[in-house]
Scaffold this active site. Structure first.
Site, PDB file in Angstrom:
ATOM      1  N   CYS A   2      64.901  45.296  20.752  1.00  0.00           N
ATOM      2  CA  CYS A   2      65.169  44.885  19.376  1.00  0.00           C
ATOM      3  C   CYS A   2      66.333  43.915  19.465  1.00  0.00           C
ATOM      4  O   CYS A   2      67.327  44.198  20.149  1.00  0.00           O
ATOM      5  CB  CYS A   2      65.553  46.093  18.521  1.00  0.00           C
ATOM      6  SG  CYS A   2      66.087  45.633  16.858  1.00  0.00           S
ATOM      7  N   HIS A  57      68.600  43.160  17.587  1.00  0.00           N
ATOM      8  CA  HIS A  57      69.887  43.606  17.050  1.00  0.00           C
ATOM      9  C   HIS A  57      70.703  44.377  18.108  1.00  0.00           C
ATOM     10  O   HIS A  57      71.927  44.438  18.030  1.00  0.00           O
ATOM     11  CB  HIS A  57      69.680  44.551  15.866  1.00  0.00           C
ATOM     12  CG  HIS A  57      69.324  43.869  14.585  1.00  0.00           C
ATOM     13  ND1 HIS A  57      68.129  43.240  14.372  1.00  0.00           N
ATOM     14  CD2 HIS A  57      70.024  43.742  13.425  1.00  0.00           C
ATOM     15  CE1 HIS A  57      68.097  42.750  13.131  1.00  0.00           C
ATOM     16  NE2 HIS A  57      69.242  43.038  12.540  1.00  0.00           N
ATOM     17  N   GLU A 114      73.628  45.667  11.142  1.00  0.00           N
ATOM     18  CA  GLU A 114      73.720  44.792   9.961  1.00  0.00           C
ATOM     19  C   GLU A 114      74.998  45.071   9.173  1.00  0.00           C
ATOM     20  O   GLU A 114      75.553  44.190   8.534  1.00  0.00           O
ATOM     21  CB  GLU A 114      72.484  44.967   9.051  1.00  0.00           C
ATOM     22  CG  GLU A 114      71.170  44.459   9.651  1.00  0.00           C
ATOM     23  CD  GLU A 114      70.881  42.967   9.385  1.00  0.00           C
ATOM     24  OE1 GLU A 114      71.308  42.449   8.347  1.00  0.00           O
ATOM     25  OE2 GLU A 114      70.225  42.346  10.247  1.00  0.00           O
ATOM     26  N   CYS A 167      62.363  38.357  17.156  1.00  0.00           N
ATOM     27  CA  CYS A 167      62.284  39.694  16.568  1.00  0.00           C
ATOM     28  C   CYS A 167      61.139  40.409  17.279  1.00  0.00           C
ATOM     29  O   CYS A 167      60.016  39.884  17.324  1.00  0.00           O
ATOM     30  CB  CYS A 167      61.972  39.559  15.075  1.00  0.00           C
ATOM     31  SG  CYS A 167      61.607  41.124  14.258  1.00  0.00           S
ATOM     32  N   ASN A 168      61.458  41.550  17.868  1.00  0.00           N
ATOM     33  CA  ASN A 168      60.420  42.279  18.606  1.00  0.00           C
ATOM     34  C   ASN A 168      59.318  42.760  17.673  1.00  0.00           C
ATOM     35  O   ASN A 168      58.134  42.689  18.000  1.00  0.00           O
ATOM     36  CB  ASN A 168      61.034  43.494  19.303  1.00  0.00           C
ATOM     37  CG  ASN A 168      61.897  43.096  20.481  1.00  0.00           C
ATOM     38  OD1 ASN A 168      61.477  43.152  21.618  1.00  0.00           O
ATOM     39  ND2 ASN A 168      63.130  42.678  20.201  1.00  0.00           N
ATOM     40  N   ASP A 201      64.080  35.815  12.567  1.00  0.00           N
ATOM     41  CA  ASP A 201      64.224  37.278  12.719  1.00  0.00           C
ATOM     42  C   ASP A 201      64.249  37.884  11.324  1.00  0.00           C
ATOM     43  O   ASP A 201      64.372  37.162  10.325  1.00  0.00           O
ATOM     44  CB  ASP A 201      65.539  37.605  13.450  1.00  0.00           C
ATOM     45  CG  ASP A 201      65.760  39.112  13.616  1.00  0.00           C
ATOM     46  OD1 ASP A 201      64.788  39.836  13.910  1.00  0.00           O
ATOM     47  OD2 ASP A 201      66.906  39.581  13.431  1.00  0.00           O
ATOM     48  N   SER A 202      64.170  39.201  11.276  1.00  0.00           N
ATOM     49  CA  SER A 202      64.262  39.891   9.992  1.00  0.00           C
ATOM     50  C   SER A 202      65.677  39.785   9.412  1.00  0.00           C
ATOM     51  O   SER A 202      65.870  39.996   8.224  1.00  0.00           O
ATOM     52  CB  SER A 202      63.917  41.366  10.181  1.00  0.00           C
ATOM     53  OG  SER A 202      64.789  41.938  11.130  1.00  0.00           O
TER      54      SER A 202
HETATM   55  N1  DGL Z   1      65.574  42.558  15.113  1.00  0.00           N
HETATM   56  C1  DGL Z   1      64.257  43.038  14.933  1.00  0.00           C
HETATM   57  C2  DGL Z   1      63.528  43.406  16.183  1.00  0.00           C
HETATM   58  O1  DGL Z   1      63.821  42.829  17.202  1.00  0.00           O
HETATM   59  C3  DGL Z   1      63.930  43.955  13.846  1.00  0.00           C
HETATM   60  C4  DGL Z   1      64.856  44.800  13.164  1.00  0.00           C
HETATM   61  C5  DGL Z   1      64.217  45.281  11.896  1.00  0.00           C
HETATM   62  O2  DGL Z   1      64.080  44.444  11.020  1.00  0.00           O
HETATM   63  O3  DGL Z   1      63.831  46.433  11.817  1.00  0.00           O
HETATM   64  O4  DGL Z   1      62.634  44.210  16.176  1.00  0.00           O
END
Ligand code: DGL
Length: 283
Positions: A185, A187, A153, A74-75, A11-12
């Site tokens: 997402c 997160h 975060e 990560c989407n 993931d990011s």
């Molecule tokens: N957690 C990530 C997602 O599912 C990305 C969040 C990000 O880095 O902007 O898209």
């Protein structure tokens, strides 16, 4: 391929840990190597070219860990890079968008489905296109929520600032009378209670992580790659890597997983380069 090799998950940042949590619940014997690109988060506001480049570097790193399959937790990376990185490797690569769309399609009663995610995920319209393939009469309403990622975060999961931002972002979706909302997402499940309270009890919240873990299990079974060994020391099955300081992910992991992780490693992801000739469409 070694069936006892680990599964790579990336993931990011720390959001992909919500997918790790589901994988651990459903296939507890699997080893996992997690990479969180904490030095370059967020991906959501970056271009496809940039996110694809990051994803290819991460695939190179995961290759050095000899993973047997990869979950793009990560989407945004799923939307921008899944197709390319799957084509460029022999191991199975699973994203989160298609599993999430399938759950939402089964959950909705009135056919009005909301999707929240990063700017990249919403702009791509990928959830909408999977949902429409499943039922062309679905009405899909997308809303980008870019501030949710930094709030998560920063650990502001239960905070009045997050409540206020959620009220603003979700207002339009409430007015459209959706009955199902995809947390598009990885997160967002960490602020699930805020989202639920704001959108209301009548709306089912979909977390694609659960179905993604189910799909991983199916793929491993299908490919005859389910791990045969069993470790008694659960924490030793999981390795965590990040591109920025490791303290944050350690704290984070310990607050959402059912066991303590003792160490996370920092790596320089820029050192991982890929073969330009094999990845022609980006160069
Ligand atoms: N957690 C990530 C997602 O599912 C990305 C969040 C990000 O880095 O902007 O898209």
């Amino acid at each position: 391929m070694d069936r006892n090799a680990p599964v790579g998950v990336f993931d990011s940042g720390v959001g992909g840990m919500t997918v790790v949590r589901e994988i651990i619940r459903q296939i507890p014997d699997e080893r996992i190597v997690y990479f969180g690109d904490t030095a370059r988060v967020p991906y959501g506001s970056k271009s496809k070219e940039t996110v694809l480049h990051y994803a290819r570097q991460i695939m190179e790193f995961l290759k050095t860990q000899k993973v047997k399959a990869v979950v793009v937790a990560c989407n945004t990376a799923t939307v921008y890079a899944l197709e390319e990185i799957s084509r460029e490797t022999d191991i199975p690569v699973i994203g989160v968008v298609e599993p999430g769309a399938r759950v939402a399609a089964a959950a909705t009663k009135n056919g009005r489905i909301g999707v929240i995610g990063t700017e990249g995920t919403i702009k791509s319209g990928l959830y909408a296109s999977y949902l429409k393939q499943l039922n062309s009469s679905f009405e899909v309403i997308g809303k980008a929520c870019p501030l949710f990622v930094p709030l998560v975060e920063e650990g502001l999961w239960h905070d009045s600032v997050t409540d206020e931002i959620a009220r603003r972002y979700l207002k339009e979706l409430k007015e459209k009378e959706i009955d199902t909302l995809i947390m598009g997402c990885t997160h967002y499940p960490l602020i699930r209670s805020t989202i639920k309270r704001t959108i209301g009890d009548g709306v089912s919240l979909v977390n694609p992580a659960y179905e993604t873990a189910v799909q991983l299990r199916r793929v491993l079974e299908w490919e005859d790659l389910i791990r045969e060994e069993h470790s008694d020391n659960i924490a030793s099955q999981y390795e965590f890597y990040v591109s920025d300081s490791p303290e944050k992910i350690q704290k984070f992991a310990n607050s959402i997983l059912s066991f303590e992780i003792h160490q996370a490693h920092q790596i320089n992801i820029e050192e991982y380069t890929y073969d330009d000739d094999r990845c022609t469409d980006n160069h």
